[in-house]
Design an enzyme around this catalytic site. Structure first.
Site, short mmCIF file in Angstrom:
data_model
loop_
_atom_site.label_atom_id
_atom_site.label_comp_id
_atom_site.label_asym_id
_atom_site.label_seq_id
_atom_site.Cartn_x
_atom_site.Cartn_y
_atom_site.Cartn_z
N ASP A 179 3.59 0.11 -9.27
CA ASP A 179 2.44 -0.60 -8.43
C ASP A 179 1.50 0.43 -8.91
OD1 ASP A 179 0.66 -1.38 -6.00
OD2 ASP A 179 0.76 0.94 -5.83
N GLU B 124 2.09 -2.84 -12.81
CA GLU B 124 0.45 -3.07 -12.41
C GLU B 124 -0.92 -2.51 -13.19
OE1 GLU B 124 -1.44 -4.60 -7.91
OE2 GLU B 124 -0.02 -2.31 -8.78
#
Length: 703
Positions: free
Chosen positions: A343, A379
């Site tokens: 993330d 990401e």
């Protein structure tokens, strides 16, 4: 209570059969108390007797698995200098393998009095804090083997542990929403029916529910608020929270592996749940604030934040980097997971201020003999300056391709001048990855994910409808590149419903036949809707959970998705290991790929530059694949034609001449509700393409 010197390695609580060794890093501590809790909450404190290389440690005989514990760190409390020790606060072990309890946001969890940030709060937080738990590391894996699915054969299914199973009628109520529920035969059957090869779990590291959400009766449903990087979230366990969640998680992994599926974890190493300078003191802040968090240069009372959550982990410090790498290795070696999706991964590359692909984090991952061998998915952005880094990660990494998502959405909703970008994304985004000697697998292709509209909502809403989140619809992305097809939300209009269903099939077909690695968002194949809410991060309820009753009505879409996954698996032309060259291989008379207009002639520059060009044919040459199999034999396949009409009117398209293929058979028709009789077509035949439709044709023999 006896306590022996023990060892400074490994960090955390290590049970050896006769007792437990405890080891905790802190450079600023002057004294550390180990706190052991009885079943009734009675606390016993003992000082860690030794300090070696900035690690405090001690061994306590007859401390068994299930023992709850924590630490109290004595040292300076000087917020202006970035030091926040407070022995009144019970602290989680950063290396805790299991965590018990749930915080209640009592004032004692904070190092200051509410309303007076400059005060010092010496109230004991233990009755309101989370507790670390000693675990038994021994587990019978029963010969478990990782599936080791090659990237180009991978189909990822992004899933939420609770959301997938909370409403499943075939799963017993007491295991719904848990690791055991996800490993239930009913779920295994669904995954196998789809043909997905990897289940990517949204955060399962122990996380905290934000106080602001709980005050509204909401929760941190997505889980992007980590407090324990080694511990499976205890809220997803049906068997208990005193270490049993570890065995339940391992059993889930074992079951998915046995069914041939990999397990990928969505991990949040960019920040923790302790928030900004006004947040609670739960663990890292009270142990060594300067080591674990990025602080503002010149004003260390405040936190440097590139995540939008209040803090950022300090990847410039050796101990934070050690924590991340130890955590990654633990989940691979002890929990048997097969990869990670990071993330806001750009924040991990900020040694100073800019994102740096040569940062220490990347170097550590690249040289690590364990972590470097599993799937690593970035990401590739954060909220800081210069954080959008799609295409900018090192060769070992793959990336969520946000440009793929945006382009496919734009193309199918009819945005002008989107054809050239669509071609680049469909063929693996060579413009982003090829110059670094990366391959099509570097692109994780997705159109929908947990963040944003579901597929059903993408074709049903022009605007977000997030009122249930309690933020006056101001949260979530406002530019969704969505299209409601004439009616906002639910409708009985059969024409609109048919067009929406066709668009869902168009998007899924594009996704699963593009070069790269496809990712399906959970429930998209089941018609899952969030009623137009594109930010259900706080909705732990039926708005976000998969409605399996509704799913039964979408069985056609489920079957269609499964058929596309099978088509991809059976034909290597859709999952090439190298980029197209736009020219023939040696000895081949036709290019490996061709872009044809409705007249079956190669597209001209005018066609590519046309703002409203939305009808085309893509030719994929099955004999133009440069890949070789394990025996060194060149891979060959049937050839395919994809006839695409993104116009809102019917369009005629001619098939190319016999140099492309002697005959063609329809294998996918997004305008058809069900599989019909086999349809054969010949070179130079004319085909009528309905509005917003895609036709896939397969050659009868290699060309």
């Amino acid at each position: 209570m006896q306590i022996w010197p023990g060892s400074s390695y490994p960090l955390g609580a290590s049970f050896d059969g006769g007792g437990t060794n405890f080891a905790l890093f802190s450079e600023v501590a002057e004294r550390i108390e180990l706190c052991l809790f009885d079943a009734d909450g009675t606390e016993h404190r003992v000082d860690l007797p030794e300090r070696n290389g900035l690690v405090w440690h001690g061994y306590v005989p007859r401390i068994w698995p299930g023992q709850r514990y924590g630490y109290r760190v004595h040292g300076p409390y000087e917020p202006a200098a970035g030091i926040r020790c407070n022995p009144a606060k019970l602290l989680l072990d950063p290396y805790a393998k299991a965590i018990d309890g749930r915080i209640d946001w009592d004032e004692s969890l904070f190092s200051y009095r509410f309303g007076d940030p400059d005060s010092v709060n010496d109230d004991d937080s233990a009755p309101h804090a989370l507790h670390s738990v000693v675990i038994n590391p021994f587990f019978d894996w029963a010969g478990d083997q990782p599936p080791n699915v090659p990237y180009n054969e991978t189909v990822i299914y992004e899933a939420h542990v609770k959301g997938m199973t909370a409403r499943h009628p075939d799963i017993p109520e007491d295991v719904r929403g848990t690791y055991a529920g996800l490993a239930h035969p009913a779920m295994i059957q669904h995954f196998r029916r789809l043909g997905v090869t990897a289940v990517e779990l949204m955060p399962v590291h122990q996380f905290v529910h934000d106080s602001t959400l709980e005050e509204k009766g909401l929760a941190n449903y997505w889980g992007y608020n980590t407090i324990g990087f080694f511990a499976p979230h205890n809220g997803y366990s049906c068997f208990g929270t005193r270490g049993e969640q570890v065995y339940e998680f391992k059993s889930m992994v074992r079951a998915l592996h046995k069914a041939g599926m990999e397990v990928i974890l969505d991990v949040v190493y960019n920040h923790t749940a302790e928030g900004n300078h006004m947040g609670p003191t739960l663990s890292f802040r009270g142990i060594d604030n300067q080591a674990y968090y990025r602080l503002v240069d010149g004003d260390e009372a405040y936190y440097y934040d590139t995540t939008g959550t209040g803090n950022s982990l300090n990847v410039r410090h050796h101990e934070s980097l050690r924590l991340i790498m130890d955590s990654l290795r633990y989940w691979v070696t002890e929990m048997h997971v097969d990869g990670f999706r990071f993330d806001l991964a750009s924040s991990l590359a900020r040694e100073f201020h800019e994102v740096d692909r040569l940062s220490a984090f990347f170097d550590l991952v690249n040289q690590d003999p364990v972590v470097s061998q599993v799937k690593l998915i970035a990401e590739p952005w954060d909220v800081g300056d210069g954080g959008y880094q799609v295409g900018g990660f090192p060769p070992l990494w793959t990336e969520w391709n946000g440009r793929y998502r945006d382009t496919v959405r734009d193309f199918w909703r009819g945005e002008p001048s989107s054809l050239g970008e669509f071609a680049a994304r469909f063929t693996g985004s060579s413009d982003l990855y090829e110059t670094d000697n990366r391959r099509p697998i570097a692109s994780i292709n997705f159109v929908t994910a947990h963040d944003g509209f579901t597929l059903a909502d993408l074709v049903s809403y022009n605007e977000k409808h997030n009122e249930a989140n309690g933020e006056d619809n101001n949260d979530g992305e406002s530019h969704n590149r969505s299209w409601n097809h004439g009616v906002e939300g639910e409708t009985d209009d059969e024409h609109v419903l048919a067009l929406r269903a066709r668009q869902e099939r168009n998007i899924l077909t594009t996704l699963l036949l593009s070069q790269g690695v496809p990712m399906i968002a959970h429930g998209d194949e089941l018609g899952r809707t969030q009623q137009g809410n594109n930010n259900v991060y706080c909705q732990d309820n039926e708005l976000s959970w998969v409605d399996w009753d509704r799913a039964a009505e979408y069985d056609r879409l489920t079957s269609f998705t499964a058929r596309l996954v099978t088509l991809r698996a059976e034909h290597p032309v859709f999952r090439r290991q190298r980029f197209f060259q736009g020219r023939p291989l040696r000895g081949q008379g036709v290019d490996d790929i061709a872009w044809l207009g409705p007249d079956a002639q190669p597209m001209s520059d005018e066609d590519w530059d046309g703002t409203h060009t939305r009808t085309l044919t893509i030719y994929l040459n099955g004999r133009g694949i440069p890949d070789r199999d394990d025996l060194g034999v060149r891979v060959e396949d049937d050839s395919f034609l994809l006839l695409i009409n993104a116009h809102d009117e019917q369009q005629a398209a001619m098939l190319p001449d016999e140099s492309y293929g002697a005959g063609w058979q329809v294998v996918v028709d997004t305008a058809a509700l069900d599989d019909g009789p086999a349809i054969s077509l010949k070179p130079n035949d004319s085909v009528e393409l309905p509005p917003h439709s895609l036709l896939v044709l397969q050659s009868g023999s290699h060309q």
